[in-house]
Design an enzyme around this catalytic site. Sequence first.
Site, PDB file in Angstrom:
ATOM      1  N   HIS A  17      46.728 -43.464 -17.567  1.00 29.79           N
ATOM      2  CA  HIS A  17      47.603 -43.780 -16.429  1.00 29.79           C
ATOM      3  C   HIS A  17      48.063 -45.233 -16.514  1.00 29.79           C
ATOM      4  O   HIS A  17      49.248 -45.541 -16.317  1.00 29.79           O
ATOM      5  CB  HIS A  17      46.864 -43.604 -15.096  1.00 29.79           C
ATOM      6  CG  HIS A  17      46.426 -42.226 -14.792  1.00 29.79           C
ATOM      7  ND1 HIS A  17      45.121 -41.924 -14.474  1.00 29.79           N
ATOM      8  CD2 HIS A  17      47.106 -41.054 -14.731  1.00 29.79           C
ATOM      9  CE1 HIS A  17      45.017 -40.633 -14.218  1.00 29.79           C
ATOM     10  NE2 HIS A  17      46.204 -40.073 -14.388  1.00 29.79           N
ATOM     11  N   LYS A  41      41.082 -29.232  -2.849  1.00 31.58           N
ATOM     12  CA  LYS A  41      40.521 -29.751  -4.088  1.00 31.58           C
ATOM     13  C   LYS A  41      39.296 -30.614  -3.785  1.00 31.58           C
ATOM     14  O   LYS A  41      39.279 -31.363  -2.822  1.00 31.58           O
ATOM     15  CB  LYS A  41      41.594 -30.578  -4.808  1.00 31.58           C
ATOM     16  CG  LYS A  41      41.272 -30.916  -6.231  1.00 31.58           C
ATOM     17  CD  LYS A  41      42.476 -31.548  -6.915  1.00 31.58           C
ATOM     18  CE  LYS A  41      42.134 -31.950  -8.329  1.00 31.58           C
ATOM     19  NZ  LYS A  41      43.245 -32.607  -8.987  1.00 31.58           N
ATOM     20  N   ARG A  90      50.812 -35.985 -22.412  1.00 35.04           N
ATOM     21  CA  ARG A  90      49.811 -36.175 -23.461  1.00 35.04           C
ATOM     22  C   ARG A  90      49.991 -35.218 -24.624  1.00 35.04           C
ATOM     23  O   ARG A  90      49.636 -35.536 -25.759  1.00 35.04           O
ATOM     24  CB  ARG A  90      48.399 -35.974 -22.901  1.00 35.04           C
ATOM     25  CG  ARG A  90      47.975 -37.027 -21.909  1.00 35.04           C
ATOM     26  CD  ARG A  90      46.658 -36.659 -21.296  1.00 35.04           C
ATOM     27  NE  ARG A  90      46.847 -35.401 -20.567  1.00 35.04           N
ATOM     28  CZ  ARG A  90      45.945 -34.819 -19.817  1.00 35.04           C
ATOM     29  NH1 ARG A  90      44.757 -35.319 -19.717  1.00 35.04           N
ATOM     30  NH2 ARG A  90      46.203 -33.700 -19.180  1.00 35.04           N
ATOM     31  N   SER A 127      41.479 -37.518 -16.470  1.00 37.89           N
ATOM     32  CA  SER A 127      40.529 -37.777 -15.386  1.00 37.89           C
ATOM     33  C   SER A 127      39.364 -36.794 -15.435  1.00 37.89           C
ATOM     34  O   SER A 127      38.225 -37.164 -15.140  1.00 37.89           O
ATOM     35  CB  SER A 127      41.237 -37.693 -14.031  1.00 37.89           C
ATOM     36  OG  SER A 127      42.147 -38.759 -13.885  1.00 37.89           O
TER      37      SER A 127
END
Length: 150
Positions: A17, A41, A90, A127
């Site tokens: 990030h 979440k 990515r 993450s």
Amino acid sequence: MRRAVLPGSFDPITNGHYDIIKRALPLFDEIIVAIGVNNDKKYMFSLEDRKKFIEDTFKDEPKIKVATYEGLTTDFCFKVDAQFILRGLRNPADFEFEKAIAHTNRFLTKLETVFLLTAASTSFISSSIVRDVIRNKGDYSKLVPSTVKF
């Protein structure tokens, strides 16, 4: 003013990030790192901690703002008068997923999405990988900015 929103959960912010944000700085007058809140979440870090990690990481960069939001990212973009959504890619799977969202957002709202490829040195960091390293008491320090401490 060219304002971009970089949405995400940032649980926690990673060096990937960080790389995207730093490389995007010359492209925009302001970047809002927008932490989305999803009540369904489960997060490892509280919203306050995630916000603080990012604020501390970019405390000397006036072009970076940090905000939280609920609901659609596009609604948040309109609220803060952002013309662009910024996303990092990515791998090909990221591209396919993000492409569908970007097409939908542009079709429904005319908002443009700007993609930056992650640097090769950070392309493997996510993450979820960082959280797994932390859960297993591994050394996460090479994966996140130095401000991520708990």
